[in-house]
Write a protein that holds these residues in place. Sequence first.
Motif, PDB file in Angstrom:
ATOM      1  N   ARG A   1       0.165   0.942  12.156  1.00  0.00           N
ATOM      2  CA  ARG A   1       0.870   0.196  11.115  1.00  0.00           C
ATOM      3  C   ARG A   1       1.918  -0.738  11.738  1.00  0.00           C
ATOM      4  O   ARG A   1       2.121  -1.865  11.268  1.00  0.00           O
ATOM      5  N   TYR A   2       2.578  -0.265  12.796  1.00  0.00           N
ATOM      6  CA  TYR A   2       3.552  -1.121  13.487  1.00  0.00           C
ATOM      7  C   TYR A   2       2.856  -2.321  14.124  1.00  0.00           C
ATOM      8  O   TYR A   2       3.344  -3.459  14.057  1.00  0.00           O
TER       9      TYR A   2
ATOM     10  N   ASP B   1       0.231   3.240   2.845  1.00  0.00           N
ATOM     11  CA  ASP B   1       0.175   1.865   3.327  1.00  0.00           C
ATOM     12  C   ASP B   1       1.534   1.185   3.207  1.00  0.00           C
ATOM     13  O   ASP B   1       1.908   0.355   4.043  1.00  0.00           O
ATOM     14  N   ALA B   2       2.305   1.554   2.169  1.00  0.00           N
ATOM     15  CA  ALA B   2       3.609   0.925   1.956  1.00  0.00           C
ATOM     16  C   ALA B   2       4.710   1.573   2.777  1.00  0.00           C
ATOM     17  O   ALA B   2       5.628   0.889   3.248  1.00  0.00           O
ATOM     18  N   TYR B   3       4.656   2.886   2.946  1.00  0.00           N
ATOM     19  CA  TYR B   3       5.772   3.608   3.566  1.00  0.00           C
ATOM     20  C   TYR B   3       5.442   4.226   4.923  1.00  0.00           C
ATOM     21  O   TYR B   3       6.336   4.572   5.676  1.00  0.00           O
ATOM     22  N   GLY B   4       4.179   4.480   5.213  1.00  0.00           N
ATOM     23  CA  GLY B   4       3.804   5.172   6.424  1.00  0.00           C
ATOM     24  C   GLY B   4       3.421   6.616   6.141  1.00  0.00           C
ATOM     25  O   GLY B   4       3.727   7.169   5.089  1.00  0.00           O
ATOM     26  N   LEU B   5       2.735   7.231   7.090  1.00  0.00           N
ATOM     27  CA  LEU B   5       2.236   8.598   6.947  1.00  0.00           C
ATOM     28  C   LEU B   5       3.277   9.593   7.441  1.00  0.00           C
ATOM     29  O   LEU B   5       3.905   9.385   8.480  1.00  0.00           O
ATOM     30  N   THR B   6       3.469  10.679   6.697  1.00  0.00           N
ATOM     31  CA  THR B   6       4.382  11.753   7.085  1.00  0.00           C
ATOM     32  C   THR B   6       3.662  13.085   6.985  1.00  0.00           C
ATOM     33  O   THR B   6       2.536  13.170   6.489  1.00  0.00           O
ATOM     34  N   ARG B   7       4.326  14.141   7.433  1.00  0.00           N
ATOM     35  CA  ARG B   7       3.734  15.478   7.368  1.00  0.00           C
ATOM     36  C   ARG B   7       3.496  15.913   5.923  1.00  0.00           C
ATOM     37  O   ARG B   7       2.455  16.500   5.602  1.00  0.00           O
ATOM     38  N   LEU B   8       4.467  15.634   5.055  1.00  0.00           N
ATOM     39  CA  LEU B   8       4.298  16.014   3.652  1.00  0.00           C
ATOM     40  C   LEU B   8       3.113  15.288   3.037  1.00  0.00           C
ATOM     41  O   LEU B   8       2.297  15.886   2.333  1.00  0.00           O
TER      42      LEU B   8
ATOM     43  N   TYR C   1       4.040   2.381  -7.903  1.00  0.00           N
ATOM     44  CA  TYR C   1       3.015   2.894  -8.809  1.00  0.00           C
ATOM     45  C   TYR C   1       2.308   4.100  -8.193  1.00  0.00           C
ATOM     46  O   TYR C   1       2.014   5.091  -8.881  1.00  0.00           O
ATOM     47  N   ALA C   2       2.032   4.025  -6.891  1.00  0.00           N
ATOM     48  CA  ALA C   2       1.361   5.138  -6.228  1.00  0.00           C
ATOM     49  C   ALA C   2       2.230   6.382  -6.219  1.00  0.00           C
ATOM     50  O   ALA C   2       1.770   7.498  -6.480  1.00  0.00           O
ATOM     51  N   ARG C   3       3.515   6.184  -5.947  1.00  0.00           N
ATOM     52  CA  ARG C   3       4.411   7.334  -5.870  1.00  0.00           C
ATOM     53  C   ARG C   3       4.664   7.944  -7.239  1.00  0.00           C
ATOM     54  O   ARG C   3       4.840   9.155  -7.367  1.00  0.00           O
ATOM     55  N   GLN C   4       4.629   7.104  -8.265  1.00  0.00           N
ATOM     56  CA  GLN C   4       5.017   7.533  -9.598  1.00  0.00           C
ATOM     57  C   GLN C   4       4.164   8.685 -10.105  1.00  0.00           C
ATOM     58  O   GLN C   4       4.650   9.576 -10.781  1.00  0.00           O
ATOM     59  N   GLY C   5       2.864   8.704  -9.804  1.00  0.00           N
ATOM     60  CA  GLY C   5       1.987   9.655 -10.471  1.00  0.00           C
ATOM     61  C   GLY C   5       1.249  10.642  -9.601  1.00  0.00           C
ATOM     62  O   GLY C   5       0.517  11.484 -10.120  1.00  0.00           O
ATOM     63  N   PHE C   6       1.428  10.579  -8.278  1.00  0.00           N
ATOM     64  CA  PHE C   6       0.616  11.464  -7.438  1.00  0.00           C
ATOM     65  C   PHE C   6       0.862  12.938  -7.746  1.00  0.00           C
ATOM     66  O   PHE C   6      -0.072  13.732  -7.888  1.00  0.00           O
TER      67      PHE C   6
END
Length: 519
Positions: free
Chosen positions: A407-408, A340-347, A276-281
């Motif tokens: 997160r780990y 929170d679900a996938y982790g933080l990235t540069r993008l 849901y978070a990814r769907q609309g950002f």
Amino acid sequence: MESPLAKLRPPAPGRASLPTLWAILATALLSALLLGGGLGLNLLIVAVPAVLAAGFAARAAGRRLRPWTLVWAVGGLALLAVPALLDAGWPTFLAIVSALALTAFALHGGRGWPSVLLSPFGLVHSLGTGTAWTWQGLRERAEGSRGRWGPVLRTALVAVVLLVVFGALFAGADAAFADLLGSLMPDISLAQAPWRLSLFLLGLFGAIAVARTGAAPLRWDRMEFQQGRARGRMEWALPLVVLNLLFAAFNAVQLTVLFGGYDKVLKETGLTYSAYARQGFWQLLTATLLTLVVIGLALRWAPRSDARDRTLVRTVLGALCVLTLVVVASALRRMELYVDAYGLTRLRISVEAMEIWLGVVILLIMAAGVFGAKLLPRAVAVSAAAAVLGFGLISPDAIIAKSNVDRYERLGKIDLDYLDGLSADAVPALDRLPEPMRSCVLVGIDRELRSADDAWYATSWSRSRARDILADRKVEADPRTCGSQDRDVMDDDYDPYVEGDDPYGPDDPYDADDPYGTP
């Protein structure tokens, strides 16, 4: 026919002053000597004589130092502290580009949108005219002081010969002194000559453009724009009122779903939190940008002839700004769930920072509606520069590493393949990982730092700190325990969840017993 730039051109400046010429030469020489081995404190060192060249040229032309000029100049130099502190290339690139933009603002002056948006193009224009201006000044100075050049050149030559001869003798007599000279002096071998020449020319023409702009910049504020024809009240207000109602309905749903908990998300959408978070950002980010365009067009065409029209404009656009801020908060909340679900990235950290800055811009527009828009262009420029500076100073790679290590420790999930590509900024956080994960993720950075021969002026504080950490705790990676992952679970184009799956249930793509997070 008169050129479009004719009315923007100021009177031709006088000849280049002697301090200006010396500052231009110093910039070129320092560029050739210091910029060949990497980026660090050397950018700030090279920028100082370039700024002095502009200052000398502006003073010789009779221009006064204004408060906003000082603000832009100090901000530009502050941005160059980012490459001196960080190892990551992407915040460094943003800082350098922003520093050039602030330098252009400082040299051109002006307060309107044309000056803020077009000033960097003035540097390009000054490059051509500045070359002839500098050559003329140099030739006139040489003709007027021909008798004094001989003693100066002879003195400089003698000093260089003495330094080279005695420096070589002392270096041969003491290995420690030779190492000191080697760390202080740049590599000026014959093999480096073409590259050094290119850097010399880059510094030379860059300083010429800056100095010529300081002496006589284009007057961008002289550009004239016709005011848009005022539309009828119903013609412009009704579409915006309808848009406000749409925003209000969307925000009502967002507040209900996003803050109603995980069960609410599943019930209302049938999706997982992360999906849901990814769907609309990205749609919400685009909506925020388009809202700024709508506000600009409305301000161009909305009638402002009487008090009622002005009140209506402020009310409708103010409501749109407030509702857009809720959209910004919703987008940030979605990204929080996604991270929170996938982790933080540069993008992800980059677009999150951009969304925050867009929210600041909307707040500035709201303030302009109350106090007037006279300072809005400068305020937006200051906010952009402050955002880039702040983004660099927080060290994004370090935050990414810390977030994923935390997160780990909390969930037992991590993607070493992705973290292995971070810069030396991430070493303090990655050093917290248990072995053999720590060595596996740091082996590449350790190898690169050991092979690099960074001079003191061409390295960052972050790289020096990483070297100290890796020297205290050696990296001992075993290829048998450092196999690459089958897939990158932090990749923005990969979603392991399918509709209806529970990301924390039996279909979890991460194996809790596998510390590497291998699916």
